[in-house]
Structures are given as structure tokens and as C-alpha cells.
Design a protein around this motif. Structure first.
Motif, PDB file in Angstrom:
ATOM      1  N   THR A  26      29.207 -47.887  76.308  1.00  0.00           N
ATOM      2  CA  THR A  26      27.828 -48.157  75.917  1.00  0.00           C
ATOM      3  C   THR A  26      27.645 -47.958  74.416  1.00  0.00           C
ATOM      4  OG1 THR A  26      27.061 -47.458  78.100  1.00  0.00           O
ATOM      5  CG2 THR A  26      25.422 -47.552  76.344  1.00  0.00           C
ATOM      6  N   ALA A  27      28.225 -46.873  73.882  1.00  0.00           N
ATOM      7  CA  ALA A  27      28.136 -46.614  72.449  1.00  0.00           C
ATOM      8  C   ALA A  27      28.826 -47.714  71.653  1.00  0.00           C
ATOM      9  CB  ALA A  27      28.758 -45.259  72.132  1.00  0.00           C
ATOM     10  N   LEU A  28      30.022 -48.094  72.069  1.00  0.00           N
ATOM     11  CA  LEU A  28      30.767 -49.135  71.358  1.00  0.00           C
ATOM     12  C   LEU A  28      30.040 -50.473  71.412  1.00  0.00           C
ATOM     13  CD1 LEU A  28      33.294 -50.106  69.869  1.00  0.00           C
ATOM     14  CD2 LEU A  28      34.369 -50.463  72.109  1.00  0.00           C
ATOM     15  N   GLN A  29      29.554 -50.836  72.594  1.00  0.00           N
ATOM     16  CA  GLN A  29      28.849 -52.116  72.728  1.00  0.00           C
ATOM     17  C   GLN A  29      27.564 -52.125  71.900  1.00  0.00           C
ATOM     18  OE1 GLN A  29      28.502 -52.156  76.979  1.00  0.00           O
ATOM     19  NE2 GLN A  29      30.483 -53.140  77.294  1.00  0.00           N
ATOM     20  N   GLY A  30      26.866 -50.992  71.855  1.00  0.00           N
ATOM     21  CA  GLY A  30      25.652 -50.919  71.060  1.00  0.00           C
ATOM     22  C   GLY A  30      25.919 -51.123  69.578  1.00  0.00           C
ATOM     23  N   LEU A  31      26.964 -50.464  69.080  1.00  0.00           N
ATOM     24  CA  LEU A  31      27.281 -50.570  67.658  1.00  0.00           C
ATOM     25  C   LEU A  31      27.880 -51.928  67.306  1.00  0.00           C
ATOM     26  CD1 LEU A  31      28.868 -47.043  67.181  1.00  0.00           C
ATOM     27  CD2 LEU A  31      26.753 -47.829  66.108  1.00  0.00           C
ATOM     28  N   ARG A  32      28.860 -52.348  68.087  1.00  0.00           N
ATOM     29  CA  ARG A  32      29.608 -53.563  67.748  1.00  0.00           C
ATOM     30  C   ARG A  32      28.885 -54.837  68.146  1.00  0.00           C
ATOM     31  NH1 ARG A  32      34.633 -54.034  71.384  1.00  0.00           N
ATOM     32  NH2 ARG A  32      32.934 -54.623  72.799  1.00  0.00           N
ATOM     33  N   ASP A  33      28.415 -54.875  69.412  1.00  0.00           N
ATOM     34  CA  ASP A  33      27.873 -56.122  69.936  1.00  0.00           C
ATOM     35  C   ASP A  33      26.394 -56.305  69.644  1.00  0.00           C
ATOM     36  OD1 ASP A  33      30.438 -56.311  70.955  1.00  0.00           O
ATOM     37  OD2 ASP A  33      29.880 -55.678  72.979  1.00  0.00           O
ATOM     38  N   ARG A  34      25.618 -55.235  69.721  1.00  0.00           N
ATOM     39  CA  ARG A  34      24.180 -55.362  69.510  1.00  0.00           C
ATOM     40  C   ARG A  34      23.789 -55.176  68.041  1.00  0.00           C
ATOM     41  NH1 ARG A  34      21.750 -57.953  73.407  1.00  0.00           N
ATOM     42  NH2 ARG A  34      19.792 -56.926  72.867  1.00  0.00           N
ATOM     43  N   ALA A  35      24.403 -54.187  67.387  1.00  0.00           N
ATOM     44  CA  ALA A  35      24.047 -53.914  65.988  1.00  0.00           C
ATOM     45  C   ALA A  35      24.926 -54.671  65.003  1.00  0.00           C
ATOM     46  CB  ALA A  35      24.115 -52.417  65.712  1.00  0.00           C
ATOM     47  N   GLY A  36      26.045 -55.228  65.478  1.00  0.00           N
ATOM     48  CA  GLY A  36      26.910 -56.013  64.609  1.00  0.00           C
ATOM     49  C   GLY A  36      27.744 -55.207  63.638  1.00  0.00           C
ATOM     50  N   MET A  37      28.000 -53.933  63.947  1.00  0.00           N
ATOM     51  CA  MET A  37      28.831 -53.119  63.062  1.00  0.00           C
ATOM     52  C   MET A  37      30.270 -53.620  63.087  1.00  0.00           C
ATOM     53  SD  MET A  37      29.652 -49.016  63.151  1.00  0.00           S
ATOM     54  CE  MET A  37      31.096 -49.244  64.221  1.00  0.00           C
ATOM     55  N   PRO A  38      30.868 -53.918  61.920  1.00  0.00           N
ATOM     56  CA  PRO A  38      32.242 -54.404  61.904  1.00  0.00           C
ATOM     57  C   PRO A  38      33.248 -53.286  62.184  1.00  0.00           C
ATOM     58  CG  PRO A  38      31.445 -54.143  59.666  1.00  0.00           C
ATOM     59  CD  PRO A  38      30.270 -53.875  60.576  1.00  0.00           C
ATOM     60  N   ALA A  39      34.473 -53.672  62.533  1.00  0.00           N
ATOM     61  CA  ALA A  39      35.517 -52.679  62.787  1.00  0.00           C
ATOM     62  C   ALA A  39      35.804 -51.866  61.530  1.00  0.00           C
ATOM     63  CB  ALA A  39      36.780 -53.369  63.295  1.00  0.00           C
ATOM     64  N   ASP A  40      35.763 -52.514  60.373  1.00  0.00           N
ATOM     65  CA  ASP A  40      35.861 -51.807  59.100  1.00  0.00           C
ATOM     66  C   ASP A  40      34.456 -51.724  58.526  1.00  0.00           C
ATOM     67  OD1 ASP A  40      36.294 -50.793  56.608  1.00  0.00           O
ATOM     68  OD2 ASP A  40      37.676 -52.344  55.938  1.00  0.00           O
ATOM     69  N   ALA A  41      33.833 -50.569  58.741  1.00  0.00           N
ATOM     70  CA  ALA A  41      32.417 -50.429  58.396  1.00  0.00           C
ATOM     71  C   ALA A  41      32.192 -49.708  57.076  1.00  0.00           C
ATOM     72  CB  ALA A  41      31.680 -49.714  59.526  1.00  0.00           C
ATOM     73  N   ALA A  42      33.203 -49.680  56.226  1.00  0.00           N
ATOM     74  CA  ALA A  42      33.029 -49.053  54.913  1.00  0.00           C
ATOM     75  C   ALA A  42      31.883 -49.745  54.176  1.00  0.00           C
ATOM     76  CB  ALA A  42      34.320 -49.166  54.111  1.00  0.00           C
ATOM     77  N   GLY A  43      30.976 -48.952  53.635  1.00  0.00           N
ATOM     78  CA  GLY A  43      29.823 -49.497  52.936  1.00  0.00           C
ATOM     79  C   GLY A  43      28.632 -49.783  53.822  1.00  0.00           C
ATOM     80  N   VAL A  44      28.810 -49.616  55.143  1.00  0.00           N
ATOM     81  CA  VAL A  44      27.709 -49.842  56.088  1.00  0.00           C
ATOM     82  C   VAL A  44      27.024 -48.507  56.379  1.00  0.00           C
ATOM     83  CG1 VAL A  44      27.111 -50.570  58.435  1.00  0.00           C
ATOM     84  CG2 VAL A  44      28.867 -51.818  57.129  1.00  0.00           C
ATOM     85  N   ARG A  45      25.709 -48.514  56.415  1.00  0.00           N
ATOM     86  CA  ARG A  45      24.933 -47.307  56.735  1.00  0.00           C
ATOM     87  C   ARG A  45      24.353 -47.484  58.138  1.00  0.00           C
ATOM     88  NH1 ARG A  45      22.812 -43.154  53.653  1.00  0.00           N
ATOM     89  NH2 ARG A  45      20.784 -42.286  54.289  1.00  0.00           N
ATOM     90  N   ALA A  74      28.543 -42.441  69.747  1.00  0.00           N
ATOM     91  CA  ALA A  74      28.258 -43.442  68.724  1.00  0.00           C
ATOM     92  C   ALA A  74      28.463 -42.869  67.323  1.00  0.00           C
ATOM     93  CB  ALA A  74      26.834 -43.970  68.888  1.00  0.00           C
ATOM     94  N   VAL A  75      28.081 -41.612  67.126  1.00  0.00           N
ATOM     95  CA  VAL A  75      28.304 -40.966  65.831  1.00  0.00           C
ATOM     96  C   VAL A  75      29.784 -40.978  65.488  1.00  0.00           C
ATOM     97  CG1 VAL A  75      28.236 -38.759  64.604  1.00  0.00           C
ATOM     98  CG2 VAL A  75      26.249 -39.504  65.919  1.00  0.00           C
ATOM     99  N   GLN A  76      30.615 -40.602  66.443  1.00  0.00           N
ATOM    100  CA  GLN A  76      32.051 -40.507  66.186  1.00  0.00           C
ATOM    101  C   GLN A  76      32.691 -41.878  65.986  1.00  0.00           C
ATOM    102  OE1 GLN A  76      33.950 -37.259  68.769  1.00  0.00           O
ATOM    103  NE2 GLN A  76      31.933 -37.528  69.713  1.00  0.00           N
ATOM    104  N   ILE A  77      32.254 -42.869  66.768  1.00  0.00           N
ATOM    105  CA  ILE A  77      32.804 -44.222  66.622  1.00  0.00           C
ATOM    106  C   ILE A  77      32.443 -44.804  65.262  1.00  0.00           C
ATOM    107  CG2 ILE A  77      32.672 -46.592  67.491  1.00  0.00           C
ATOM    108  CD1 ILE A  77      32.279 -45.359  70.308  1.00  0.00           C
ATOM    109  N   ALA A  78      31.173 -44.677  64.876  1.00  0.00           N
ATOM    110  CA  ALA A  78      30.738 -45.211  63.590  1.00  0.00           C
ATOM    111  C   ALA A  78      31.440 -44.504  62.435  1.00  0.00           C
ATOM    112  CB  ALA A  78      29.223 -45.081  63.459  1.00  0.00           C
ATOM    113  N   ARG A  79      31.589 -43.201  62.562  1.00  0.00           N
ATOM    114  CA  ARG A  79      32.270 -42.424  61.498  1.00  0.00           C
ATOM    115  C   ARG A  79      33.732 -42.848  61.400  1.00  0.00           C
ATOM    116  NH1 ARG A  79      33.670 -39.966  57.561  1.00  0.00           N
ATOM    117  NH2 ARG A  79      33.014 -37.895  56.896  1.00  0.00           N
ATOM    118  N   ALA A  80      34.397 -43.041  62.546  1.00  0.00           N
ATOM    119  CA  ALA A  80      35.796 -43.456  62.539  1.00  0.00           C
ATOM    120  C   ALA A  80      35.967 -44.844  61.933  1.00  0.00           C
ATOM    121  CB  ALA A  80      36.356 -43.427  63.956  1.00  0.00           C
ATOM    122  N   ALA A  81      34.935 -45.683  62.066  1.00  0.00           N
ATOM    123  CA  ALA A  81      34.987 -47.028  61.497  1.00  0.00           C
ATOM    124  C   ALA A  81      34.740 -47.038  59.997  1.00  0.00           C
ATOM    125  CB  ALA A  81      33.969 -47.935  62.188  1.00  0.00           C
TER     126      ALA A  81
END
Length: 205
Positions: free
Chosen positions: A131-150, A164-171
Motif C-alpha cells: 500500500t505504501a509503495l503503490q501510494g508513493l509510486r503509482d498514485r503520487a508518481g514518486m520516481p525510483a530515484d527520488a533525489a531532489g523530490v520532497r 512510506a517514510v522508509q521507502i521514500a527515504r531509501a529512494a
């Protein structure tokens, strides 16, 4: 095998421990000895009858979808898993079945448990993690390399939010977590760059 079943719609009073035949894996499936399983909101809501129109239950039913355990038997055609492998899975069938000593899972919904992760953590990961991954990647459009994304994560200390915090931070994203003040230390420990306390007068100022 022993299994927990619920015999009718209702609360915990409908749960009973029973003996059932051990299932056998079919093609593309694994038989897993369940070492841990988790309970998600969909589990108790389904048992209560809230979802009876979209997820009807045939009683008696073994609840639970998320599990972690050890592969004990391979179905026909399975090549990527071995007996004895530690795995976790999200049971794909609508009936569930994780609240038992053994469960059949498809290889398409199963993955090895990462080294160093205990089975309790592994069992709690599939649904909330997806659910966290789908929310960030599929719904919010966060790229796998999210450097520069807030990324702003509301409910950052919750079951989905803390993952979701950990996934986004790892990206590589800059992560801002929103939670209550009592959970701020947890969210900070998960490596959020900033933590906003929504109980403050104006946490977004």
C-alpha cells in the motif's frame, strides 16, 4: 493441521480453533509452514460482515492474508524457490488462509524474507508495504530515484505511513512526516528529514 476459523459474521466470539486437512500446493504454488501472520483492517472488517456484499464469506473460513514462514513443498513447475526457504507472502485468493499452521501461496505473491528480518516483521510487511509503495509510486508518481523530490507523508507513524517514510527515504527523497507529537521521535528515528506535529497550533507554518 490446526487453524483458526470464524464460523459466522461477528466479533472475536466467532473464532474457533479447529483441525483441518493440510492443503497441497498446485502448479505455481508453494506450501508454507506458517511461523507468523498479521491482522489488517480488511481481516476484521471482512469477519464482521462489513464487506459481505463485495467479499462474501463461505463459512467456516480461515482468516488472514499476510504470512511469513518456511517452504515445505513445491507445486508443479516451481523453479525459483527451494524447500526450507524463508518467505513472506500476501495470499492472493479472496478466502485468506494465513491463520493456520500451513497455507498455500502463489509464487507470484511470495518473496524471500530479507536477511536479518525476523518472521514477525516479515509477516507485517506485505499488505501495508504494498500500500505504501503503490501510494508513493503509482498514485503520487514518486520516481525510483527520488533525489531532489520532497515528499509529505501524512500519518507518518501509522501502519502504512511508517513504511512510506522508509521507502521514500531509501529512494532518496526529502521526507517530511506528519504525526502527533507523541510519535515524533519514532518518525525521526525512521530517518524523516522533518517531522510536523499536527497537534500543534499551526504545524505547517
Amino acid at each position: 493441521m490446526r487453524a483458526i476459523t470464524f464460523r459466522a459474521y461477528g466479533g472475536p466470539e466467532q473464532l474457533v480453533l479447529v483441525d483441518l486437512p493440510r492443503p497441497a500446493p498446485g502448479p505455481g504454488q508453494l506450501l508454507v509452514r506458517v511461523l507468523a501472520s498479521s491482522v489488517n483492517p480488511v481481516d476484521w472488517k471482512r469477519a464482521s460482515g462489513v464487506y459481505r456484499l463485495i467479499l462474501p464469506v463461505k463459512f467456516p473460513c480461515v482468516p488472514g492474508y499476510d504470512l511469513a514462514g518456511e517452504v515445505v513443498e513445491l507445486g508443479a513447475g516451481v523453479r525459483d524457490f527451494t524447500v526450507g526457504a524463508r518467505v513472506h507472502a500476501r495470499i492472493g485468493e479472496s478466502h485468506g488462509g494465513a491463520s493456520a499452521e500451513y497455507a498455500v501461496v502463489g509464487v507470484d505473491v511470495t518473496t524471500p524474507i530479507p536477511a536479518g528480518m525476523d518472521v514477525g516483521e516479515a509477516a507485517g510487511l506485505p499488505l501495508a508495504g504494498m500500500t505504501a509503495l503503490q501510494g508513493l509510486r503509482d498514485r503520487a508518481g514518486m520516481p525510483a530515484d527520488a533525489a531532489g523530490v520532497r515528499v509529505l507523508i501524512v500519518g507518518a507513524s501509522g501502519g502504512v505511513g511508517h513504511l512510506a517514510v522508509q521507502i521514500a527515504r531509501a529512494a532518496g527523497a526529502t521526507v517530511v512526516g506528519v504525526c502527533s507529537g507523541r510519535n515524533a521521535a519514532l518518525v525521526a528515528a525512521l530517518s524523516a528529514h522533518e517531522v510536523l506535529d499536527y497537534t500543534a497550533t499551526d504545524p505547517y507554518r
